[in-house]
Design a protein around this motif. Structure first.
Motif, PDB file in Angstrom:
ATOM      1  N   SER A  15       0.834  -1.201   0.000  1.00  6.93           N
ATOM      2  CA  SER A  15       0.000   0.000   0.000  1.00  6.93           C
ATOM      3  C   SER A  15       0.868   1.250   0.000  1.00  6.93           C
ATOM      4  CB  SER A  15      -0.924  -0.006   1.222  1.00  6.93           C
ATOM      5  OG  SER A  15      -0.161  -0.052   2.416  1.00  6.93           O
ATOM      6  N   THR A  16       0.271   2.363  -0.412  1.00  4.69           N
ATOM      7  CA  THR A  16       0.975   3.645  -0.442  1.00  4.69           C
ATOM      8  C   THR A  16       0.495   4.520   0.713  1.00  4.69           C
ATOM      9  OG1 THR A  16      -0.677   4.674  -1.893  1.00  4.69           O
ATOM     10  CG2 THR A  16       1.168   3.529  -2.939  1.00  4.69           C
ATOM     11  N   ILE A  17       1.329   5.495   1.038  1.00  8.71           N
ATOM     12  CA  ILE A  17       0.982   6.471   2.068  1.00  8.71           C
ATOM     13  C   ILE A  17       0.980   7.856   1.436  1.00  8.71           C
ATOM     14  CG2 ILE A  17       1.832   5.071   3.968  1.00  8.71           C
ATOM     15  CD1 ILE A  17       4.424   6.614   3.906  1.00  8.71           C
ATOM     16  N   PRO A  18       0.314   8.839   2.045  1.00 10.64           N
ATOM     17  CA  PRO A  18       0.198  10.168   1.422  1.00 10.64           C
ATOM     18  C   PRO A  18       1.541  10.801   1.058  1.00 10.64           C
ATOM     19  CG  PRO A  18      -1.354   9.978   3.230  1.00 10.64           C
ATOM     20  CD  PRO A  18      -0.516   8.731   3.262  1.00 10.64           C
ATOM     21  N   SER A  19       2.579  10.623   1.891  1.00  8.32           N
ATOM     22  CA  SER A  19       3.861  11.252   1.589  1.00  8.32           C
ATOM     23  C   SER A  19       4.464  10.682   0.310  1.00  8.32           C
ATOM     24  CB  SER A  19       4.829  11.063   2.761  1.00  8.32           C
ATOM     25  OG  SER A  19       5.066   9.686   3.025  1.00  8.32           O
ATOM     26  N   GLN A  20       4.319   9.369   0.076  1.00  8.23           N
ATOM     27  CA  GLN A  20       4.810   8.770  -1.164  1.00  8.23           C
ATOM     28  C   GLN A  20       4.015   9.280  -2.359  1.00  8.23           C
ATOM     29  OE1 GLN A  20       4.244   4.647  -0.056  1.00  8.23           O
ATOM     30  NE2 GLN A  20       6.456   4.330   0.245  1.00  8.23           N
ATOM     31  N   TYR A  21       2.701   9.384  -2.187  1.00  6.19           N
ATOM     32  CA  TYR A  21       1.848   9.871  -3.264  1.00  6.19           C
ATOM     33  C   TYR A  21       2.271  11.263  -3.716  1.00  6.19           C
ATOM     34  CZ  TYR A  21      -2.272  11.912  -5.508  1.00  6.19           C
ATOM     35  OH  TYR A  21      -3.108  12.558  -6.375  1.00  6.19           O
ATOM     36  N   TRP A  22       2.415  12.175  -2.771  1.00  3.95           N
ATOM     37  CA  TRP A  22       2.736  13.550  -3.151  1.00  3.95           C
ATOM     38  C   TRP A  22       4.166  13.681  -3.645  1.00  3.95           C
ATOM     39  CZ3 TRP A  22      -0.673  16.732  -4.568  1.00  3.95           C
ATOM     40  CH2 TRP A  22      -1.950  16.719  -4.000  1.00  3.95           C
ATOM     41  N   TYR A  23       5.066  12.896  -3.124  1.00  2.00           N
ATOM     42  CA  TYR A  23       6.441  12.909  -3.623  1.00  2.00           C
ATOM     43  C   TYR A  23       6.466  12.518  -5.097  1.00  2.00           C
ATOM     44  CZ  TYR A  23      11.517  12.050  -3.643  1.00  2.00           C
ATOM     45  OH  TYR A  23      12.858  12.078  -3.912  1.00  2.00           O
ATOM     46  N   TYR A  24       5.730  11.467  -5.427  1.00  4.64           N
ATOM     47  CA  TYR A  24       5.632  11.025  -6.816  1.00  4.64           C
ATOM     48  C   TYR A  24       4.969  12.075  -7.701  1.00  4.64           C
ATOM     49  CZ  TYR A  24       7.339   6.288  -7.596  1.00  4.64           C
ATOM     50  OH  TYR A  24       8.146   5.197  -7.821  1.00  4.64           O
ATOM     51  N   MET A  25       3.832  12.592  -7.269  1.00  8.49           N
ATOM     52  CA  MET A  25       3.081  13.534  -8.103  1.00  8.49           C
ATOM     53  C   MET A  25       3.896  14.802  -8.378  1.00  8.49           C
ATOM     54  SD  MET A  25       0.445  11.765  -8.700  1.00  8.49           S
ATOM     55  CE  MET A  25       1.249  10.211  -8.289  1.00  8.49           C
ATOM     56  N   ILE A  26       4.590  15.297  -7.365  1.00  8.99           N
ATOM     57  CA  ILE A  26       5.358  16.529  -7.521  1.00  8.99           C
ATOM     58  C   ILE A  26       6.571  16.300  -8.411  1.00  8.99           C
ATOM     59  CG2 ILE A  26       6.809  18.184  -6.281  1.00  8.99           C
ATOM     60  CD1 ILE A  26       4.784  18.014  -3.972  1.00  8.99           C
ATOM     61  N   GLU A  27       7.284  15.198  -8.209  1.00 11.04           N
ATOM     62  CA  GLU A  27       8.445  14.909  -9.053  1.00 11.04           C
ATOM     63  C   GLU A  27       8.030  14.722 -10.508  1.00 11.04           C
ATOM     64  OE1 GLU A  27      11.745  14.509  -8.785  1.00 11.04           O
ATOM     65  OE2 GLU A  27      12.121  14.681  -6.635  1.00 11.04           O
ATOM     66  N   LEU A  28       6.998  13.941 -10.747  1.00 13.52           N
ATOM     67  CA  LEU A  28       6.556  13.700 -12.117  1.00 13.52           C
ATOM     68  C   LEU A  28       6.051  14.975 -12.766  1.00 13.52           C
ATOM     69  CD1 LEU A  28       6.073  11.771 -14.430  1.00 13.52           C
ATOM     70  CD2 LEU A  28       3.894  11.106 -13.392  1.00 13.52           C
ATOM     71  N   SER A  29       5.320  15.788 -12.022  1.00 18.04           N
ATOM     72  CA  SER A  29       4.818  17.066 -12.556  1.00 18.04           C
ATOM     73  C   SER A  29       5.971  17.983 -12.934  1.00 18.04           C
ATOM     74  CB  SER A  29       3.928  17.749 -11.520  1.00 18.04           C
ATOM     75  OG  SER A  29       2.824  16.951 -11.186  1.00 18.04           O
ATOM     76  N   PHE A  30       7.016  18.010 -12.104  1.00 14.96           N
ATOM     77  CA  PHE A  30       8.165  18.863 -12.394  1.00 14.96           C
ATOM     78  C   PHE A  30       8.846  18.442 -13.694  1.00 14.96           C
ATOM     79  CE2 PHE A  30      12.711  19.881 -12.016  1.00 14.96           C
ATOM     80  CZ  PHE A  30      12.624  21.263 -11.918  1.00 14.96           C
ATOM     81  N   TYR A  31       9.020  17.143 -13.892  1.00 17.33           N
ATOM     82  CA  TYR A  31       9.676  16.688 -15.121  1.00 17.33           C
ATOM     83  C   TYR A  31       8.798  16.900 -16.345  1.00 17.33           C
ATOM     84  CZ  TYR A  31      13.803  14.956 -12.820  1.00 17.33           C
ATOM     85  OH  TYR A  31      14.997  14.899 -12.125  1.00 17.33           O
ATOM     86  N   TRP A  32       7.484  16.825 -16.187  1.00 18.10           N
ATOM     87  CA  TRP A  32       6.593  17.224 -17.275  1.00 18.10           C
ATOM     88  C   TRP A  32       6.807  18.701 -17.610  1.00 18.10           C
ATOM     89  CZ3 TRP A  32       4.576  14.413 -20.759  1.00 18.10           C
ATOM     90  CH2 TRP A  32       3.976  13.187 -20.503  1.00 18.10           C
ATOM     91  N   SER A  33       6.919  19.532 -16.585  1.00 19.83           N
ATOM     92  CA  SER A  33       7.110  20.973 -16.832  1.00 19.83           C
ATOM     93  C   SER A  33       8.443  21.237 -17.523  1.00 19.83           C
ATOM     94  CB  SER A  33       7.028  21.751 -15.511  1.00 19.83           C
ATOM     95  OG  SER A  33       8.180  21.571 -14.711  1.00 19.83           O
TER      96      SER A  33
END
Length: 380
Positions: free
Chosen positions: A174-192
């Motif tokens: 299972s995932t936890i909120p800190s892992q979720y946001w770490y992933y979303m922010i890193e992936l969003s940054f590389y998209w940008s």
């Protein structure tokens, strides 16, 4: 047809080990699992990053640059000439001698004037020192915050200290909120970064940068789909550990703090070599290549993930080669500069040197600045 492609794309055997299905990763008993739909938010977040970057560069990086006396410099512009401009845009930015002679006849200018026009025109397209500083400031800020946040996410996890625990219970992890946001922010940054790459400072490794950004986006996305999240958080934190050092070295370089720049660059080179050429292949890649086979037979996702990791490792070797070349120049007392940089050309004809300014007329220019005689100057 589309439904068939959709079903084949999400076929469990592509993404998950044998005897496991997507139903095994459905949320239950208060435990939340990674889903492909979670990544939809990264595209609007990437656009948000671009907006934040615009205001950061305008209200933070630009005043900081002014405080450090980094300013836009007026460059000698190429005079309007339709014939030369058409050749510049359609045929090439550096005409050969035969082309210079032909353009000379077509434009009514001397060969020397044609060469001078192309030098000025190329310099017009090169990014200014201020643009480079603002870009480095933005990346430094993100990488530093991301590294601190990433370490906060993983430092208390048992798999940070024992790599075998990365696969404990896989893929029912299972995932936890800190892992979720770490992933979303890193992936969003590389998209940008991918969205803005056309307008960002272009260097000689432009193609390699595109490959890196695409490979990173694919790796982060796939590791989320296939629940390689524990390994993914380790890989992202490891990459962020050296990136902010490079960007800070660039900032000090653009500000003219040469000794500080050189010292930070040496620290960056050491951290880069240790993390990218030692820890990544001998710890992380070993963890993703060897340990999973103790739990399940290799499947497509296993091969795909490790192949993409191999692509990143090849890029790291390429960049390590450039870094070591720069470090060698530094140690031997030669000029230290970014091997990826496209240096501004100097004006060599009479009259142009005088136009630049008396004290600098006999010295080469970089972004409108005369290069200082200090042998440890590094130009990015």
């Amino acid at each position: 047809m589309l439904q068939t492609l959709y079903d084949y794309f999400w076929w469990e055997r592509l993404w998950l080990p044998v005897n496991l299905t997507w139903a095994d990763l459905e949320d239950r008993d208060g435990r939340v699992y990674a889903k492909a739909s979670d990544l939809y938010i990264t595209l609007p977040l990437a656009l948000l990053f671009l907006i934040i970057r615009y205001f950061f560069e305008l209200y933070v990086a630009t005043p900081l640059a002014a405080l450090l006396n980094i300013k836009e410099k007026t460059r000698l512009r190429a005079p309007p000439n339709a014939t030369l401009e058409h050749f510049y845009l359609t045929s090439g930015k550096q005409p050969k001698q035969a082309e210079v002679e032909l353009l000379s006849r077509q434009s009514g200018l001397s060969g020397r004037q044609v060469e001078r026009w192309f030098r000025r025109r190329r310099n017009q397209d090169r990014p200014s020192l201020l643009k480079k500083f603002r870009e480095a400031s933005w990346r430094f800020t993100f990488y530093l915050i991301a590294f601190i946040a990433g370490m906060a996410v993983i430092v208390d996890k048992p798999w940070f200290y024992d790599m075998k625990k990365v696969w404990e219970g896989y893929p029912i992890q299972s995932t936890i909120p800190s892992q979720y946001w770490y992933y979303m922010i890193e992936l969003s940054f590389y998209w940008s970064l991918l969205f803005s790459i056309a307008s960002d400072v272009k260097r000689k490794d432009f193609k390699e940068q595109i490959i890196h950004h695409v490979a990173t986006i694919i790796l982060i996305s796939f590791s989320w789909f296939a629940n390689y999240i524990r390994a993914g958080t380790l890989i992202m934190a490891l990459h962020d550990s050296s990136d902010y050092l490079l960007e800070s070295a660039k900032m000090f370089n653009y500000a003219g703090w040469k000794n500080t720049c050189n010292n930070i660059f040496i620290v960056f080179a050491i951290v880069f070599i240790i993390t990218r050429l030692v820890i990544l292949p001998f710890w992380i890649l070993h963890c993703t290549l060897v340990y999973p086979l103790d739990l399940y037979p290799a499947f497509f996702g296993y091969y795909f993930f490790n192949c993409m990791m191999g692509v990143l490792q090849l890029l790291h070797i390429f960049w390590a080669y450039l870094i070591l070349r720069m470090a060698h120049k530094f140690i031997t007392g030669k000029l230290v500069e970014d091997e990826r940089s496209d240096r501004e050309e100097t004006e060599s004809s009479e009259g142009e040197e005088a136009a630049v300014g008396g004290g600098a007329k006999s010295r080469p220019l970089a972004n409108g600045h005369p290069i200082l005689s200090n042998n440890h100057r590094k130009n990015d």
